[in-house]
Structure formats: structure tokens, C-alpha cells
Design an enzyme around this catalytic site. Structure first.
Site, short mmCIF file in Angstrom:
data_model
loop_
_atom_site.label_atom_id
_atom_site.label_comp_id
_atom_site.label_asym_id
_atom_site.label_seq_id
_atom_site.Cartn_x
_atom_site.Cartn_y
_atom_site.Cartn_z
N HIS A 11 5.65 -1.93 -33.50
CA HIS A 11 6.19 -0.85 -34.34
C HIS A 11 6.97 -1.41 -35.52
O HIS A 11 7.76 -2.34 -35.36
CB HIS A 11 7.10 0.05 -33.49
CG HIS A 11 7.82 1.10 -34.30
ND1 HIS A 11 7.16 2.09 -34.98
CD2 HIS A 11 9.15 1.31 -34.52
CE1 HIS A 11 8.04 2.87 -35.59
NE2 HIS A 11 9.25 2.41 -35.33
N SER A 12 6.74 -0.85 -36.71
CA SER A 12 7.54 -1.12 -37.89
C SER A 12 7.61 -2.63 -38.20
O SER A 12 6.60 -3.27 -38.45
CB SER A 12 8.93 -0.52 -37.72
OG SER A 12 9.66 -0.54 -38.92
N TYR A 13 8.81 -3.24 -38.12
CA TYR A 13 8.95 -4.67 -38.42
C TYR A 13 8.23 -5.52 -37.37
O TYR A 13 7.89 -6.68 -37.64
CB TYR A 13 10.43 -5.06 -38.47
CG TYR A 13 10.68 -6.36 -39.19
CD1 TYR A 13 10.88 -6.37 -40.57
CD2 TYR A 13 10.70 -7.57 -38.52
CE1 TYR A 13 11.11 -7.56 -41.25
CE2 TYR A 13 10.93 -8.76 -39.18
CZ TYR A 13 11.12 -8.74 -40.55
OH TYR A 13 11.33 -9.93 -41.22
N GLY A 58 5.26 -5.15 -36.57
CA GLY A 58 3.96 -5.43 -37.17
C GLY A 58 4.02 -6.63 -38.09
O GLY A 58 3.10 -7.46 -38.11
N THR A 81 2.23 0.69 -35.33
CA THR A 81 2.74 2.04 -35.58
C THR A 81 3.70 1.99 -36.76
O THR A 81 4.78 1.43 -36.65
CB THR A 81 3.43 2.63 -34.33
OG1 THR A 81 4.49 1.80 -33.90
CG2 THR A 81 2.43 2.78 -33.19
#
Length: 417
Positions: free
Chosen positions: A293-295, A297, A321
Site C-alpha cells: 500500500h502507498s509507500y 509500493g 493499492t
């Protein structure tokens, strides 16, 4: 109407300025002096004098909150959701209270990972000495021995820790939407091993040691004893006045802390590479799946850049995500971008229905709607689609079909919709 202490302190100065401004040009010097005095006053520090002590409970019970059967945080007596503005006009104090509750939530989620999800807490670095700073991750019993499937979960940046997607959701919504627990439980039910990363636990904080100023008398041994005593006395009096002023100026001053970074885990990117090298790469699983999720990734893309061949040989599919990675800024090579196009999917915040194709400006993985325009909710809202995506990828690999065909048809299907 209540008047704050800071207002009472400033009131005489404001009155003096008003009186001076009514005078003639001879009063300019006084005006300038008063303006200079006002410029030296730290209003934020004065406001702290009106605050109650920053002394908060260290348990949910102390806060008089508990999670109900639906996983919602509710007040024990009133049944109401969490109230941020517990004291009006004291935003800093309310924020500190919220942060104190957040730390309790973090520990509570850790307990759920061990007791509810039956995960083990594993200390890292694996070869850490007794005295050096340490972090930890969570793993299922079969994480390294499961021959078929392994799921790896990576949260985003900020205050969240292992097992969380968003603290805000845990406090204001429920445990299902804000934690990784639904992913873990379903993964275990479907035969996955599980590893939960802890990429924000990069250092420990310890109180900064007080600097002891060496007495000047040690460098002036040739001075007369009377003169040395007089200088020491002046020095002590100066320090006493300074300490008294500091206590008055900043009564709510928090302890000065220093950060001791954890070896080879000093950033989310370092942490991802470390856990890969020491755990994921050593696992028996034929198919490894990532949810980031977010960072998280961005941390995964950095892992690919540093361990490209290993990742390609072991990872079957990656669900992102609302990832904040950027293949240009991170300088991901062409072969990485091509692999991501065929093996990754990014569920992004969008008002479009779940799984609707979303146009991308970057030449990396396909993007589809998470079914919500709230960033922090993207993992929870895309939960069923992610498991379907993994199942398709696993079945394609097992049946000796090219996984790319399954994922490409998956994209085309949504584009046609």
C-alpha cells in the site's frame, strides 16, 4: 468569558502600545522597543501555559475506550465513537492525546497478530547483539516452509506499524478496514504462508544525555582561588536563571530524544531488501505474492531494482493499492517496467466502480479503480479483487499457461466494461 494566561500576559503590552501610539513622535523609540519585545515572544510557547499536563493513559481502559464485537472503537460508558476535540481550543493537546491513543492501538494490533492470527514475532536483525537497536516482523508458522504460496504485506509510510493500513481507519472506522488482519486470516484459510513487514520501525528513541559543561576553573589553574570561586558562583547563578526561565517559557517541554537507527533497516526500502534476503528469498514457496500500500509500493519497486533477477524468479503477482512509486524517479529499467506490466496491478483511489480500468501516465503496471476515492481505504475496498487476482495468477502458472495471458485478459475484460 474565560481569559487565558497568555492573554493576561500580553494585555499590559497591548495597552502600553495603544497609549504610546496616541502620543507624539517622541514616543517612536518606545513603540519600537515594545514591538521588538513582542517579536521576541513565542505565542506558541505562551499557549502551552494554558494546557493541561501532557499526561495520558497507557491503556485503552484508561482512555475509557474499547473495541466492540464489530471491531469499532467506542467509549465504554457512552458508546460514542472517538472524539478528537476532547478539549475545545486546545488543538495541540488534543493531537498529543490522539497520538498517545495511537501508540496504544499499535500495541493492541501487535497483540491481535499474535493471538488472533497466530503469527510469530521475529526480531531483526537476525544476528543482533543484546545491546543494539532491534525491530521485528511477523510470520506465520509455515511462512518459510509452505511449498506452495507465501503472501507478503507492506503498509505505507507515517505512524502505521506492522499489521496496519491506516491508524485513522482503526480509530474512526473499524479494525477490518484499518488493519491487515482480514488479509492475513483469508490468506491462512486459503493455504498461504504469511509475512508481515514493519517498514516504519527504523530506529529507537532514547533520551538525549545532558551535556555537562566542564568548569572553566580546570583550564585556569593558575588563577587565584578567590577569582575561580567568584567565576564558578557567577556561572552557577547564570545556569540557575537560565533553567528557571526555560521552565517558565516552556512548561510542557517534552524530553529531547535522539534516534538510534536499526542496522540494515534504517528506511522502508532497506527493510524490504533485508526481509527479502533473510526470509522471503529463503522460503520454500513456489509462488510469492505481495500486497503493498502507498509507500509500500515504492519500497517494492526499490526491491525489484536491487534484486531484479531474484524477484522475477520467485514472485508470481503483486497487488499495489494506491502506490506512490514512480518508475522514472526511481530509475527502474525497461525489463523491470515490462515485468510490472505483466505481473502487477495497482488499485488506485477513484470514484469509478471497483476494477474499472483507469488510465495511467506511466509505462508500468495497469491501474484499476479500488472503488473508493479515499486513499487510506484502497486496500480494504480492493480486498476481494486482490485475492481473485492472485488466484488467477497462481492457476495460470500451475496449468503451464503464461501468467501474462491471464492478466492481460483480466485487463481487457475491464476495459471492455
Amino acid at each position: 468569558m474565560s481569559i487565558s494566561l497568555s492573554s493576561l500576559i500580553l494585555l499590559p503590552i497591548w495597552i502600553s502600545m495603544a497609549q504610546i501610539q496616541q502620543g507624539g513622535p517622541d514616543e517612536n523609540e518606545k513603540t519600537t522597543a515594545l514591538k521588538d519585545l513582542l517579536s521576541r515572544i513565542d505565542l506558541d510557547e505562551l499557549m502551552k501555559k494554558d494546557e493541561p499536563p501532557l499526561d495520558f493513559p497507557d491503556t485503552l481502559e484508561g482512555f475509557e475506550y474499547a473495541f466492540n464485537e464489530k471491531g469499532q472503537l467506542r467509549h465504554i460508558k457512552t458508546g460514542e465513537p472517538f472524539v478528537f476535540n476532547y478539549r475545545e481550543d486546545l488543538h495541540r493537546w488534543n493531537q498529543k492525546r490522539y497520538e498517545a491513543l495511537g501508540e496504544i492501538i499499535t500495541k493492541y494490533v501487535y497483540e491481535l497478530l499474535e493471538k488472533d492470527c497466530n503469527l510469530k514475532k521475529i526480531s531483526i536483525p537476525v544476528d543482533a547483539t543484546e545491546s543494539e537497536p532491534k525491530s521485528f516482523i511477523f510470520m506465520s508458522e509455515d511462512a518459510l516452509t509452505n511449498p506452495q504460496k507465501l503472501m507478503v504485506l507492506i503498509h505505507g509510510s507515517g505512524v502505521v506499524r506492522a499489521g496496519q493500513w491506516a491508524r485513522r481507519l482503526i480509530i474512526n472506522e473499524d479494525l477490518d478496514s484499518g488493519t491487515q488482519i482480514p488479509f492475513i486470516k483469508r490468506a491462512v484459510d486459503e493455504g498461504y504462508g504469511v509475512i508481515v513487514l514493519n517498514p516504519n520501525e527504523n530506529y529507537i528513541e532514547v533520551e538525549k544525555p545532558k551535556m555537562h559543561v566542564q568548569s572553566s576553573s580546570s583550564d585556569s589553574s593558575d588563577e587565584p582561588a578567590e577569582k575561580r570561586e567568584r567565576k564558578d558562583k557567577v556561572s552557577k547563578e547564570t545556569k540557575k536563571r537560565r533553567d528557571f526561565y526555560e521552565k517558565y517559557r516552556n512548561p510542557q517541554r517534552e524530553k529531547e530524544m535522539i534516534q538510534l537507527y536499526i542496522r540494515e533497516n534504517g528506511s522502508p526500502e532497506e527493510h524490504a531488501v533485508y526481509v527479502w534476503d533473510h526470509f522471503i528469498a529463503q522460503s520454500a514457496a513456489e509462488n510469492v505474492f505481495f500486497v503493498a500500500h502507498s509507500y509500500g509500493g515504492l519500497a517494492f519497486v526499490e526491491l525489484m531494482i536491487q534484486r531484479e533477477a531474484d524477484v522475477k524468479s520467485k514472485v508470481t503477482a503483486v497487488a499495489l493499492t494506491d502506490s506512490v512509486h514512480n518508475v522514472w524517479h526511481q530509475e527502474a529499467g525497461k525489463t523491470i517496467r515490462e515485468w510490472m506490466r505483466e505481473n502487477c496491478c495497482n488499485w488506485v483511489s477513484s470514484s469509478e466502480p471497483l476494477d474499472t480500468s483507469v488510465e495511467s501516465m506511466l509505462p508500468d503496471c495497469p491501474r484499476v479503480s479500488a472503488g473508493t476515492d479515499r486513499h487510506e481505504l484502497t486496500s480494504w475496498k480492493s480486498f476481494p479483487s486482490i485475492f481473485k487476482f492472485f488466484t488467477e495468477a497462481s492457476e495460470a502458472k500451475t496449468s503451464s499457461l503464461k501468467p501474462t495471458l491471464t492478466r492481460r485478459s483480466h485487463r481487457i475484460k475491464h476495459e471492455e466494461l
